[in-house]
Design an enzyme around this catalytic site. Sequence first.
Site, PDB file in Angstrom:
ATOM      1  N   LYS A  42       0.824  -1.208   0.000  1.00  0.00           N
ATOM      2  CA  LYS A  42       0.000   0.000   0.000  1.00  0.00           C
ATOM      3  C   LYS A  42       0.861   1.263   0.000  1.00  0.00           C
ATOM      4  CE  LYS A  42      -4.005  -1.985   2.407  1.00  0.00           C
ATOM      5  NZ  LYS A  42      -4.952  -2.191   1.305  1.00  0.00           N
TER       6      LYS A  42
ATOM      7  N   LYS B  14      -3.134   1.384   8.514  1.00  0.00           N
ATOM      8  CA  LYS B  14      -3.285   0.231   7.614  1.00  0.00           C
ATOM      9  C   LYS B  14      -1.958  -0.506   7.490  1.00  0.00           C
ATOM     10  CE  LYS B  14      -6.580   2.124   4.248  1.00  0.00           C
ATOM     11  NZ  LYS B  14      -6.769   2.442   2.822  1.00  0.00           N
TER      12      LYS B  14
ATOM     13  N   GLY C 299      -8.111  -7.371   1.950  1.00  0.00           N
ATOM     14  CA  GLY C 299      -9.364  -7.988   2.382  1.00  0.00           C
ATOM     15  C   GLY C 299      -9.929  -7.348   3.634  1.00  0.00           C
TER      16      GLY C 299
ATOM     17  N   HIS D 223     -17.128   3.831  -1.281  1.00  0.00           N
ATOM     18  CA  HIS D 223     -16.111   3.092  -2.037  1.00  0.00           C
ATOM     19  C   HIS D 223     -16.578   3.019  -3.489  1.00  0.00           C
ATOM     20  CE1 HIS D 223     -13.255  -0.450  -2.548  1.00  0.00           C
ATOM     21  NE2 HIS D 223     -13.941  -0.411  -3.682  1.00  0.00           N
TER      22      HIS D 223
ATOM     23  N   GLU E 244      -9.336   1.393  -6.995  1.00  0.00           N
ATOM     24  CA  GLU E 244     -10.317   1.701  -5.952  1.00  0.00           C
ATOM     25  C   GLU E 244     -10.104   3.121  -5.430  1.00  0.00           C
ATOM     26  OE1 GLU E 244     -11.164  -2.730  -4.148  1.00  0.00           O
ATOM     27  OE2 GLU E 244      -9.960  -1.362  -2.943  1.00  0.00           O
TER      28      GLU E 244
ATOM     29  N   ARG F  35      -6.064  -7.945 -10.607  1.00  0.00           N
ATOM     30  CA  ARG F  35      -6.698  -9.225 -10.943  1.00  0.00           C
ATOM     31  C   ARG F  35      -8.129  -8.973 -11.353  1.00  0.00           C
ATOM     32  NH1 ARG F  35      -9.916  -8.812  -6.357  1.00  0.00           N
ATOM     33  NH2 ARG F  35      -8.756  -8.191  -4.516  1.00  0.00           N
TER      34      ARG F  35
HETATM   35  P1  ADP Z   1      -8.111  -3.742   1.692  1.00  0.00           P
HETATM   36  O1  ADP Z   1      -6.916  -3.834   0.808  1.00  0.00           O
HETATM   37  O2  ADP Z   1      -7.915  -4.415   3.003  1.00  0.00           O
HETATM   38  O3  ADP Z   1      -9.391  -4.119   0.989  1.00  0.00           O
HETATM   39  P2  ADP Z   1      -8.680  -0.920   1.264  1.00  0.00           P
HETATM   40  O4  ADP Z   1      -7.635   0.111   1.342  1.00  0.00           O
HETATM   41  O5  ADP Z   1      -9.137  -1.328  -0.101  1.00  0.00           O
HETATM   42  O6  ADP Z   1      -8.217  -2.207   2.082  1.00  0.00           O
HETATM   43  O7  ADP Z   1      -9.952  -0.463   2.093  1.00  0.00           O
HETATM   44  C1  ADP Z   1     -11.040  -1.287   2.349  1.00  0.00           C
HETATM   45  C2  ADP Z   1     -12.202  -0.444   2.847  1.00  0.00           C
HETATM   46  O8  ADP Z   1     -11.832   0.297   4.015  1.00  0.00           O
HETATM   47  C3  ADP Z   1     -12.675   0.613   1.876  1.00  0.00           C
HETATM   48  O9  ADP Z   1     -13.596   0.081   0.958  1.00  0.00           O
HETATM   49  C4  ADP Z   1     -13.306   1.626   2.803  1.00  0.00           C
HETATM   50  O10 ADP Z   1     -14.590   1.186   3.225  1.00  0.00           O
HETATM   51  C5  ADP Z   1     -12.421   1.593   4.023  1.00  0.00           C
HETATM   52  N1  ADP Z   1     -11.343   2.611   3.965  1.00  0.00           N
HETATM   53  C6  ADP Z   1     -10.105   2.471   3.456  1.00  0.00           C
HETATM   54  N2  ADP Z   1      -9.378   3.600   3.587  1.00  0.00           N
HETATM   55  C7  ADP Z   1     -10.176   4.489   4.195  1.00  0.00           C
HETATM   56  C8  ADP Z   1     -10.007   5.857   4.640  1.00  0.00           C
HETATM   57  N3  ADP Z   1      -8.864   6.512   4.471  1.00  0.00           N
HETATM   58  N4  ADP Z   1     -11.053   6.451   5.264  1.00  0.00           N
HETATM   59  C9  ADP Z   1     -12.217   5.801   5.468  1.00  0.00           C
HETATM   60  N5  ADP Z   1     -12.432   4.523   5.094  1.00  0.00           N
HETATM   61  C10 ADP Z   1     -11.431   3.869   4.459  1.00  0.00           C
END
Ligand code: ADP
Length: 682
Positions: free
Chosen positions: A129, A171, A177, A221, A288, A306
């Site tokens: 990330k 994160k 996931g 999202h 995303e 993917r």
């Molecule tokens: P993963 O790789 O674990 O799927 P993501 O970065 O895609 O993680 O985030 C998954 C979900 O977490 C997003 O769809 C959103 O709902 C929430 N999310 C991620 N980043 C943020 C943020 N900066 N602020 C608020 N919600 C977030």
Amino acid sequence: MSGKPSTIDHRPSTIQAILIANRGEIASRVIRTCKKMGIQSIAVFSEADRHAPFVQQADTAVFIGASSPAASYLDVDKIIATAKKTGADAIHPGYGFLSENVAFAKRCQEEGIIFIGPHAKAIDAMGSKSKAKVLMQKNKVPVVPGYQGADQSIKTLTKAAVDIGFPVLLKATAGGGGKGMRIVHNKKDIKTAIEAAKREAKSAFGDDELIIEKYIASGRHIEFQIFGDQHGNAIHLLERECTIQRRYQKIIEESPSPVLSDALRQKMGEAAVQAAKALKYDNAGTVEFIFDEKTKDFYFLEVNTRLQVEHPVTEEITGLDLVQMQIESVQGLPLTIQQNEVEGKGYAIECRLYAEDAANDFLPVTGKIQRFEIPKVEGLRVETAIQSGSEISVFYDPMIAKLIVWDDSRQAAQRKMQYVLSNLVCLGTTTNQDFLLHVLKNADFQQGNYDTHFIKNKLDLTAFAEKEEAAVNCAAIAATLLGWHQREQARTLLQSIPSGWRSNFYQHQSETYLYKEEEIKVAYRYQNKSAGQPVFTCIIKEKEYAVQLIEANDQQTRLEIDGIQQTFNIAKDQQNYFIHNGQTGSIHVQQKERFPANIAKKVKGGYEAPMPSQIIKILVKPGQKVKSGEGLIVLSSMKMENTIEASEDGVVEEVYAQEGANVEAGFLLLKINGGESMVDGQ
Ligand code: ADP
């Protein structure tokens, strides 16, 4: 001889056979396109999947190992060896498992097998990330304000969080996931949160690096499907709105998004293509974004390199076959569609049907789907891993099916989806079918008025599962009369006298069920026959019902209850009845008489497995002092890790679990403080 393997030069110009290094619905999906293109499909399967539909559908199916993913779907050597043995020239990795594994993509290349996905460098660049954000920032793609630096000291991270401004989101850079994320609301909690997040990230992903992001409190999202070819072309195929989530994981996806104006769609689409170009992207991918409803700003979250679970939504509105496009692209064919030709027609929505208990924090459940029947509805597409009789096992994700509907407008498609969710028969274990319907019926959802916290904040997660008394009563009557019918069938002697009639005409027979905690006693009496069909009087808590048994077989009764005809689909598993009716949804009752007398022996201070699980790690030893909230045991079930924590301070008395073992729900894992055994008040 030059040292570089020249395998690429020997690639066949057209792919003849594809091995699918995956299982379930996505394996079936890929097989379907293979058949369409005249390509041989080769499935690999584990012990648990021997009888799965995808195994039957493939042209060739090869057993590769035990049910645990590490022994089969994640075993690179076995998969490569199988590809070679079966003459596969390409491997489709589906999603999950090896789909975003750089080493696997490279290995395929070294072995002269085409990896159906983007080039390995793109996978690598998006695998972390932090690296992904740095690259996107460089390429002018807006990213969430935050910190993604190499200095991982608590001091630097704390300062970064303060600079970003609370609330922030921690994160794991290697996470995915929805795992390994933590919201921190104020400075006093940041140090503990960073430490805990690092520990978690280390144990879950083997890497404790974190990034910190501004937490977008009211976010949506919204993601864009991207597609690139090996000739430098990259386009987007419109958006998917994936805001309806639980545990940061999607369950409903739709397109178009109800909140995107054409101008915003264009802007976000351009940013997505920018991301694709930055990666020289050459296959299917997803960019995303998190979209801030308040400010209308959008920020890059990640690129999934993917095919995505929810790709059918895009296929339905664009009319494209993304799997075919993937296969064409790895053969070096250029994209056959340009950006200005991409057109979204109508509206598509996908619901993910899971074996999980929405009323119990969406925990996955196992079980056998005894009956799975899809209603015939025009514009309905079902992607499923199962058929009647399939097991939902502890080894894999508990997704049963993806239900996708298409129609001209959002309202029409929503109505259709409600109809599908009402009439789908999926019986034998707890599913989220009624919960999905509950979401579809919600006025805010219908108006597109939601954010990622919609499920948690706007829905009552226990009340929705409460059925009206009349519905439960009718279900109990249906179960009772199915039993009557079966006894009647079994009676070969005295055919002319209906059972229940003989014993005592005037006396009611009865069956007692448990619905949740409540006892439902159905007293019933055979009355007569009307036009050849048996008629009963049924009484439940002084309410009397006139019931005619119109039709019955092993799995279904059609009853006329007080003048209204209804069909009940019924799956029976020992004392459990799973009963579905198009009007009232699924109802689970247990027949009381056959209840084991004394099942609930609870041990004081005992910690049990909340669901069938594998023991991943035992964090404590007998004799060890533990504090309330401290992690005791890490369990894994259906891709979900769950740490059992101490509910109070104490000393570990005994540990009954063993690392690596698979245990049933209710298995006693360990005991703290050495309380005495006690019997639950039964
Ligand atoms: P993963 O790789 O674990 O799927 P993501 O970065 O895609 O993680 O985030 C998954 C979900 O977490 C997003 O769809 C959103 O709902 C929430 N999310 C991620 N980043 C943020 C943020 N900066 N602020 C608020 N919600 C977030």
